[in-house]
Design a protein around this motif. Structure first.
Motif, PDB file in Angstrom:
ATOM      1  N   LEU A   5     -23.022  -6.506  12.187  1.00 53.84           N
ATOM      2  CA  LEU A   5     -23.091  -5.385  13.135  1.00 53.84           C
ATOM      3  C   LEU A   5     -21.988  -5.562  14.186  1.00 53.84           C
ATOM      4  CD1 LEU A   5     -26.911  -4.862  13.899  1.00 53.84           C
ATOM      5  CD2 LEU A   5     -25.543  -3.989  12.020  1.00 53.84           C
ATOM      6  N   GLY A   6     -21.652  -4.453  14.862  1.00 55.02           N
ATOM      7  CA  GLY A   6     -20.617  -4.537  15.904  1.00 55.02           C
ATOM      8  C   GLY A   6     -19.281  -4.950  15.310  1.00 55.02           C
ATOM      9  N   ALA A   7     -19.009  -4.423  14.101  1.00 51.28           N
ATOM     10  CA  ALA A   7     -17.861  -4.891  13.322  1.00 51.28           C
ATOM     11  C   ALA A   7     -16.517  -4.624  13.996  1.00 51.28           C
ATOM     12  CB  ALA A   7     -17.883  -4.249  11.945  1.00 51.28           C
ATOM     13  N   THR A   8     -16.476  -3.641  14.883  1.00 54.42           N
ATOM     14  CA  THR A   8     -15.217  -3.367  15.583  1.00 54.42           C
ATOM     15  C   THR A   8     -15.186  -4.087  16.935  1.00 54.42           C
ATOM     16  OG1 THR A   8     -16.181  -1.434  16.649  1.00 54.42           O
ATOM     17  CG2 THR A   8     -15.048  -1.050  14.558  1.00 54.42           C
ATOM     18  N   GLY A   9     -16.262  -4.805  17.251  1.00 59.40           N
ATOM     19  CA  GLY A   9     -16.387  -5.420  18.575  1.00 59.40           C
ATOM     20  C   GLY A   9     -15.772  -6.812  18.652  1.00 59.40           C
ATOM     21  N   THR A  10     -15.967  -7.448  19.784  1.00 59.77           N
ATOM     22  CA  THR A  10     -15.279  -8.703  20.104  1.00 59.77           C
ATOM     23  C   THR A  10     -15.621  -9.820  19.120  1.00 59.77           C
ATOM     24  OG1 THR A  10     -15.488  -8.043  22.395  1.00 59.77           O
ATOM     25  CG2 THR A  10     -14.800 -10.299  21.997  1.00 59.77           C
ATOM     26  N   THR A  11     -16.916 -10.143  18.983  1.00 57.01           N
ATOM     27  CA  THR A  11     -17.258 -11.251  18.077  1.00 57.01           C
ATOM     28  C   THR A  11     -17.415 -10.756  16.643  1.00 57.01           C
ATOM     29  OG1 THR A  11     -19.644 -11.041  18.478  1.00 57.01           O
ATOM     30  CG2 THR A  11     -18.398 -12.565  19.900  1.00 57.01           C
ATOM     31  N   LEU A  15     -15.832 -12.485  13.470  1.00 57.54           N
ATOM     32  CA  LEU A  15     -16.752 -13.048  12.467  1.00 57.54           C
ATOM     33  C   LEU A  15     -16.375 -12.588  11.059  1.00 57.54           C
ATOM     34  CD1 LEU A  15     -19.313 -14.549  11.603  1.00 57.54           C
ATOM     35  CD2 LEU A  15     -20.630 -12.497  12.222  1.00 57.54           C
ATOM     36  N   ILE A  16     -15.974 -11.329  10.924  1.00 56.84           N
ATOM     37  CA  ILE A  16     -15.551 -10.838   9.602  1.00 56.84           C
ATOM     38  C   ILE A  16     -14.408 -11.710   9.075  1.00 56.84           C
ATOM     39  CG2 ILE A  16     -14.423  -8.910   8.407  1.00 56.84           C
ATOM     40  CD1 ILE A  16     -16.097  -7.036  10.216  1.00 56.84           C
ATOM     41  N   GLU A  17     -13.433 -11.981   9.927  1.00 55.54           N
ATOM     42  CA  GLU A  17     -12.304 -12.837   9.513  1.00 55.54           C
ATOM     43  C   GLU A  17     -12.802 -14.218   9.114  1.00 55.54           C
ATOM     44  OE1 GLU A  17      -9.548 -11.382   9.063  1.00 55.54           O
ATOM     45  OE2 GLU A  17     -10.212  -9.581  10.117  1.00 55.54           O
ATOM     46  N   ALA A  18     -13.702 -14.779   9.923  1.00 56.90           N
ATOM     47  CA  ALA A  18     -14.186 -16.146   9.667  1.00 56.90           C
ATOM     48  C   ALA A  18     -14.951 -16.212   8.343  1.00 56.90           C
ATOM     49  CB  ALA A  18     -15.065 -16.609  10.821  1.00 56.90           C
ATOM     50  N   LEU A  19     -15.765 -15.197   8.047  1.00 55.95           N
ATOM     51  CA  LEU A  19     -16.550 -15.206   6.808  1.00 55.95           C
ATOM     52  C   LEU A  19     -15.656 -14.983   5.585  1.00 55.95           C
ATOM     53  CD1 LEU A  19     -19.668 -13.186   8.020  1.00 55.95           C
ATOM     54  CD2 LEU A  19     -19.640 -15.604   7.339  1.00 55.95           C
ATOM     55  N   LEU A  20     -14.713 -14.041   5.687  1.00 50.36           N
ATOM     56  CA  LEU A  20     -13.807 -13.787   4.558  1.00 50.36           C
ATOM     57  C   LEU A  20     -12.969 -15.040   4.272  1.00 50.36           C
ATOM     58  CD1 LEU A  20     -12.602 -10.114   5.237  1.00 50.36           C
ATOM     59  CD2 LEU A  20     -14.285 -10.875   3.544  1.00 50.36           C
ATOM     60  N   ALA A  21     -12.573 -15.741   5.331  1.00 48.01           N
ATOM     61  CA  ALA A  21     -11.782 -16.971   5.149  1.00 48.01           C
ATOM     62  C   ALA A  21     -12.591 -18.038   4.413  1.00 48.01           C
ATOM     63  CB  ALA A  21     -11.324 -17.503   6.509  1.00 48.01           C
ATOM     64  N   ARG A  22     -13.928 -17.952   4.517  1.00 48.73           N
ATOM     65  CA  ARG A  22     -14.798 -18.895   3.797  1.00 48.73           C
ATOM     66  C   ARG A  22     -15.244 -18.331   2.441  1.00 48.73           C
ATOM     67  NH1 ARG A  22     -18.844 -21.712   8.023  1.00 48.73           N
ATOM     68  NH2 ARG A  22     -17.397 -22.038   9.729  1.00 48.73           N
TER      69      ARG A  22
END
Ligand code: NAP
Length: 253
Positions: A5-11, A15-22
Motif C-alpha cells: 500500500l502507499g506505493a507512490t509514497g515515501t516508504t 519498499l517496492i525497490e527493496a522487494l524486487l531487488a530480492r
C-alpha cells in the motif's frame, strides 16, 4: 506475492525497490496506477487482492484508524497471511493523539502473522523546506531544539522488506530510529553545507503546523530524543545518519 500500500509514497516506493531487488514479486496498490513505473516482477492494482503478505500504510492524519481497519478487513477477506503495519514512534503515547493505536490493536488481534514498525521522524520530511531553502528564506521551525533520532526512510523500507519476507519477526513491534540525535536547526545546517547555501531556521509556534501541532510540541519538549538499535539489529549494519540521506538526495532540493 507481496502487496504494497502507499506505493507512490515515501516508504512504499522504496519498499517496492527493496522487494524486487530480492526477487519477490510485488503488487503495488495505488489510487493512481499511472504513477507507478512498470517493470519486471511488478503488477499494479487500485484495491486489495489475494497475496502472501501486505504492507499496511495509511496517509498521516486523524483518519489513519479508518484506513487501517478498512484495509485490514479487505486483507482478511482476501486470505492474506501476513501483515506489516507502518505505525509511528510514540504510537501508545496519548500526548500524540493515538492515531495509530486502533490500527495496532486490530493488527495484533487479526490472527495474521504480524509485525509493527514504529519509525521516528523521516529524514525526507526535510524536503518540505526545499522552497524556502531555494528562495534563501529561513525555514519555519516548529520543533524548537528538540532532538530526534531522524531515520532514512529507505532504511525503514529495508526493515519492512525483511519483516515481510523473513522468518523471525512475527509478533514483534520495532521502534526504528537513525543512529544519532539531531535537532531541526542542525538538519538545516547540514543541508546548507551540502547544498552550499546559507540555510537557516526560524523558531515558530507549533500551532502553525495544524493537526501535527501535538507532535511538534512533543518534539520541542524533548520527548522524542530516542535512539534504539532495532534497525541496526535487523539491517545488520548501522542505519544511515541524516547527513548521508541529505548527501544522497541533494538533487531533490
Ligand atoms: N513522515 C514521517 O516522519 C513519519 C514518521 C513515522 C511514521 N510515519 C507514518 O507513515 C505513514 C505514511 O506517511 P508519509 O508521510 O510517509 O506518507 P506517504 O507514504 O509518502 O504517502 C501516503 C500514501 O498513502 C496513500 N493513500 C491511500 N489513500 C490515501 C488518501 N485517501 N489520501 C492520501 N494518501 C492516500 C498514497 O498512495 P497513492 O497516492 O499511491 O494511493 C500515499 O502514497 C503515516 O501513517 C505516518 O503516520 C511517518
Amino acid at each position: 506475492m507481496i502487496l504494497v500500500l502507499g506505493a507512490t509514497g515515501t516508504t512504499g516506493s522504496a519498499l517496492i525497490e527493496a522487494l524486487l531487488a530480492r526477487d519477490h514479486p510485488v503488487t503495488a496498490v495505488t489510487r493512481e496506477p499511472a504513477r507507478v513505473r512498470p517493470r519486471k516482477g511488478l503488477t499494479v492494482t487500485t484495491g486489495i487482492v489475494p497475496a502472501d503478505a501486505i504492507y499496511l500504510v495509511a496517509p498521516a492524519g486523524p483518519e489513519i484508524a479508518e484506513h487501517d481497519r478498512r484495509n485490514l478487513r479487505a486483507a482478511l477477506d482476501a486470505g492474506i497471511g501476513r501483515v506489516v503495519k507502518l505505525s509511528a514512534i510514540g504510537a501508545d503515547d496519548d500526548r500524540l493523539g493515538g492515531w495509530h493505536q486502533p490500527g495496532e490493536v486490530a493488527v495484533r488481534a487479526s490472527g495474521l502473522r504480524w509485525t509493527i514498525l514504529r519509525p521516528t521522524t523521516f529524514a525526507s520530511n526535510s524536503l518540505a523546506w526545499a522552497p524556502d531553502i531555494r528562495a534563501g528564506r529561513p525555514i519555519a521551525n516548529f520543533w524548537g531544539d528538540g532532538r530526534q533520532g531522524v531515520i532514512d526512510p529507505d532504511d525503514v523500507a529495508e526493515v519492512a522488506a525483511e519483516a515481510l519476507t523473513g522468518d523471525d519477526h512475527h509478533g514483534r513491534t520495532y521502534t526504528l530510529t537513525g543512529p544519532e540525535l539531531i535537532t531541526v536547526p542542525e538538519q538545516v545546517a547540514v543541508l546548507g553545507e551540502i547544498l552550499g547555501v546559507g540555510a537557516t531556521a526560524k523558531d515558530t509556534p507549533p500551532e502553525g503546523v495544524g493537526v501535527f501541532a501535538d507532535g511538534a510540541r512533543f518534539v520541542r519538549d524533548g520527548h522524542n530524543a530516542i535512539v534504539t538499535d532495532d534497525a541496526e539489529q535487523i539491517l545488520g549494519r548501522r542505519p544511515a545518519p541524516f547527513r548521508a540521506w541529505a548527501d544522497r538526495n541533494r538533487a531533490r532540493f
